[in-house]
Design a protein around this motif. Structure first.
Motif, PDB file in Angstrom:
ATOM      1  N   VAL A  36      52.129  34.007  77.502  1.00 52.72           N
ATOM      2  CA  VAL A  36      51.840  35.018  77.307  1.00 52.72           C
ATOM      3  C   VAL A  36      50.938  35.691  78.509  1.00 52.72           C
ATOM      4  CG1 VAL A  36      50.784  36.689  76.228  1.00 52.72           C
ATOM      5  CG2 VAL A  36      52.291  35.088  75.246  1.00 52.72           C
ATOM      6  N   ALA A  37      50.011  34.031  78.830  1.00 50.46           N
ATOM      7  CA  ALA A  37      48.791  33.715  79.668  1.00 50.46           C
ATOM      8  C   ALA A  37      49.035  32.715  79.968  1.00 50.46           C
ATOM      9  CB  ALA A  37      47.785  35.111  78.967  1.00 50.46           C
ATOM     10  N   THR A  38      48.023  32.362  80.883  1.00 46.88           N
ATOM     11  CA  THR A  38      48.027  31.581  81.323  1.00 46.88           C
ATOM     12  C   THR A  38      47.159  30.546  80.400  1.00 46.88           C
ATOM     13  OG1 THR A  38      45.702  31.885  82.303  1.00 46.88           O
ATOM     14  CG2 THR A  38      47.158  31.433  84.041  1.00 46.88           C
ATOM     15  N   ASP A  39      46.296  30.886  79.487  1.00 44.21           N
ATOM     16  CA  ASP A  39      45.658  30.050  77.701  1.00 44.21           C
ATOM     17  C   ASP A  39      46.437  30.220  77.049  1.00 44.21           C
ATOM     18  OD1 ASP A  39      45.840  33.249  77.732  1.00 44.21           O
ATOM     19  OD2 ASP A  39      43.036  32.623  77.173  1.00 44.21           O
ATOM     20  N   THR A  40      47.401  31.027  77.057  1.00 44.61           N
ATOM     21  CA  THR A  40      48.381  31.705  75.736  1.00 44.61           C
ATOM     22  C   THR A  40      50.040  30.846  75.924  1.00 44.61           C
ATOM     23  OG1 THR A  40      46.563  33.507  75.273  1.00 44.61           O
ATOM     24  CG2 THR A  40      49.130  32.990  73.700  1.00 44.61           C
ATOM     25  N   THR A  41      50.294  30.496  75.062  1.00 46.51           N
ATOM     26  CA  THR A  41      51.655  30.216  74.175  1.00 46.51           C
ATOM     27  C   THR A  41      51.982  30.427  72.821  1.00 46.51           C
ATOM     28  OG1 THR A  41      51.044  28.123  75.192  1.00 46.51           O
ATOM     29  CG2 THR A  41      52.827  28.177  73.464  1.00 46.51           C
ATOM     30  N   GLN A  42      53.116  30.986  72.667  1.00 40.13           N
ATOM     31  CA  GLN A  42      53.317  32.070  71.769  1.00 40.13           C
ATOM     32  C   GLN A  42      54.617  31.432  71.839  1.00 40.13           C
ATOM     33  OE1 GLN A  42      52.886  36.542  71.855  1.00 40.13           O
ATOM     34  NE2 GLN A  42      54.117  36.459  70.063  1.00 40.13           N
ATOM     35  N   ILE A 350      54.006  32.361  66.245  1.00 34.70           N
ATOM     36  CA  ILE A 350      53.085  31.669  66.121  1.00 34.70           C
ATOM     37  C   ILE A 350      52.076  31.488  67.926  1.00 34.70           C
ATOM     38  CG2 ILE A 350      51.734  29.142  66.271  1.00 34.70           C
ATOM     39  CD1 ILE A 350      51.872  30.060  63.393  1.00 34.70           C
ATOM     40  N   VAL A 351      50.900  31.684  67.394  1.00 36.15           N
ATOM     41  CA  VAL A 351      50.288  31.810  69.101  1.00 36.15           C
ATOM     42  C   VAL A 351      48.967  30.757  69.024  1.00 36.15           C
ATOM     43  CG1 VAL A 351      48.607  33.053  71.230  1.00 36.15           C
ATOM     44  CG2 VAL A 351      50.877  34.225  69.551  1.00 36.15           C
ATOM     45  N   ARG A 352      49.170  30.022  70.174  1.00 38.40           N
ATOM     46  CA  ARG A 352      48.093  28.976  70.355  1.00 38.40           C
ATOM     47  C   ARG A 352      47.317  29.115  71.895  1.00 38.40           C
ATOM     48  NH1 ARG A 352      47.469  24.164  73.930  1.00 38.40           N
ATOM     49  NH2 ARG A 352      45.830  22.191  72.859  1.00 38.40           N
ATOM     50  N   ILE A 353      46.332  29.582  71.638  1.00 33.14           N
ATOM     51  CA  ILE A 353      45.231  29.810  72.770  1.00 33.14           C
ATOM     52  C   ILE A 353      44.149  29.006  72.859  1.00 33.14           C
ATOM     53  CG2 ILE A 353      43.648  31.502  73.568  1.00 33.14           C
ATOM     54  CD1 ILE A 353      44.891  33.253  71.228  1.00 33.14           C
ATOM     55  N   ASP A 354      43.961  28.551  73.844  1.00 32.97           N
ATOM     56  CA  ASP A 354      43.265  27.560  74.371  1.00 32.97           C
ATOM     57  C   ASP A 354      41.794  28.509  75.097  1.00 32.97           C
ATOM     58  OD1 ASP A 354      42.032  25.516  76.079  1.00 32.97           O
ATOM     59  OD2 ASP A 354      44.008  24.799  76.834  1.00 32.97           O
ATOM     60  N   LEU A 355      40.308  28.201  74.910  1.00 29.55           N
ATOM     61  CA  LEU A 355      40.273  28.811  74.741  1.00 29.55           C
ATOM     62  C   LEU A 355      38.775  28.703  76.007  1.00 29.55           C
ATOM     63  CD1 LEU A 355      38.486  29.377  71.008  1.00 29.55           C
ATOM     64  CD2 LEU A 355      39.833  31.354  72.236  1.00 29.55           C
TER      65      LEU A 355
END
Length: 357
Positions: A36-42, A350-355
């Motif tokens: 979804v974005a460089t910091d996000t996996t869905q 499920i979304v995983r966001i690397d902060l």
């Protein structure tokens, strides 16, 4: 088969939280990941996703699933790789799963079976239901009181009942024997939070109240009504222990996030962020995270100024939040909208966001 359940219990669990051997599921959708974005996996996973828990080592993510509400019996507890979100195990349960808590050693996952008024303890090693308690209470329509949130503290499980009048069941975490009921807790018991700062349990309800409970006596010591006589359905809570702030969301009536003094209940600030559902405070990054179910967004606010730092578009309905112990990874369940027959048009994700990114 037609599933029957209380409309109130379904609404409040949505706004959240037989036995089978744990194994890789053959019916689970493939681990298709969306960048979804460089910091996000869905990853699209399954219907009916609600609360999550991380294993003690932070490498395993457990996800409670009610599965479908139309012509679907039972639920699943998914076991995912916490980094890749790939399924590494699943436990198919005869009841639907909503709220979740994990034992400190990671050996037992506790799930609320909201629509059946129950709580189950599941072994994480083999996925089998170790024990279960079915609460006896029924409302005037004959439905069980909805068991929504579960809080594990000092060997006891506190489970909030979605009922009018509401109550909190106190259950021994080892035996799942009912120890007592905390009554006179208003209408629709929703969020539960334990504060190490004050050594008190905070309970939110649909009467617009925050109850302050002494866990040594399990008695309600204080009742705060932060919005006064204004209608409020207070839901979920988070704490900044360093400053003594308690964050409380309202997604239904006031549509706001309240910032309270955790010792006095005084309203420090009312955040004008719109509809607010789940909330987490990240002490490592001094950030507040809020899911907005209606607008389909996840917000990151500065923990001091409350200014918006970042927003993620997670349509249609971002729901529950989970933060890693190091404060660098944020997990979100994203739900599909319900059709009139309680079906959905696709799986929740499920979304995983690397902060750090």
């Amino acid at each position: 088969m037609k599933t029957k359940f209380s409309a109130v219990a379904l609404f409040l669990t949505v706004a959240l939280s037989g036995c089978a051997t744990q194994q890789t599921s053959q019916t689970t959708p493939p681990a298709t990941q969306k960048a979804v974005a460089t910091d996000t996996t869905q990853r699209d996973l399954a219907a009916g996703l609600y609360e999550m828990a991380l294993g003690p080592k932070g490498d395993v993510l457990y996800v409670a699933s009610a599965e479908g509400f139309k012509d679907v019996q039972g639920g699943v507890i998914y076991k995912l790789d916490a980094t890749t979100l790939k399924t590494v195990g699943s436990s198919h349960t005869d009841l639907k799963n909503f709220g979740m808590a994990l034992s400190p050693d990671g050996q037992i996952v506790y799930v609320t079976n909201s629509l059946d008024g129950a709580l189950s303890a599941v072994n994480t090693a083999d996925g089998k239901v170790k024990s279960r308690i079915l609460f006896s209470e029924r409302n005037k329509e004959g439905f069980p009181y909805g068991a929504r949130e579960v809080l594990l503290h000092n060997g006891l499980l506190y489970i909030g009942a979605v009922a009018d009048p509401a109550q909190i069941w106190v259950v021994d975490a080892e035996t799942l024997k009912l120890k007592m009921r905390i009554k006179n807790t208003g209408k629709w018991m929703t969020g539960l939070h334990y504060s190490q700062t004050t050594d008190r349990i905070y309970a939110a309800n649909g009467s617009g109240e925050i109850l302050v409970i002494n866990p040594k006596t399990n008695r309600v010591e204080k009742r705060w009504k932060p919005l006064g006589d204004k209608p409020a359905l207070l839901l979920n809570m988070a704490e900044d222990s360093a400053t003594g702030r308690l964050f409380v969301t309202d997604n239904s009536k006031a549509k706001t996030t309240l910032v309270l003094n955790i010792r006095t209940g005084e309203v420090i600030k009312q955040l004008a962020v719109g509809d607010s559902l789940a909330v987490k405070f990240n002490a490592k990054r001094n950030e507040i995270y809020i899911t907005q179910r209606e607008s389909g967004k996840l917000l990151s606010l500065d923990g001091t100024t409350y200014a918006l730092k970042k927003s993620w578009d997670l349509k249609p309905n971002p729901n529950s939040l989970l933060l890693s112990d190091d404060g660098q990874i944020l997990y979100v369940t994203v739900k599909q909208a319900f059709n009139k027959d309680h079906s959905t048009n696709g799986p929740d994700s499920i979304v995983r966001i690397d902060l750090k990114k």
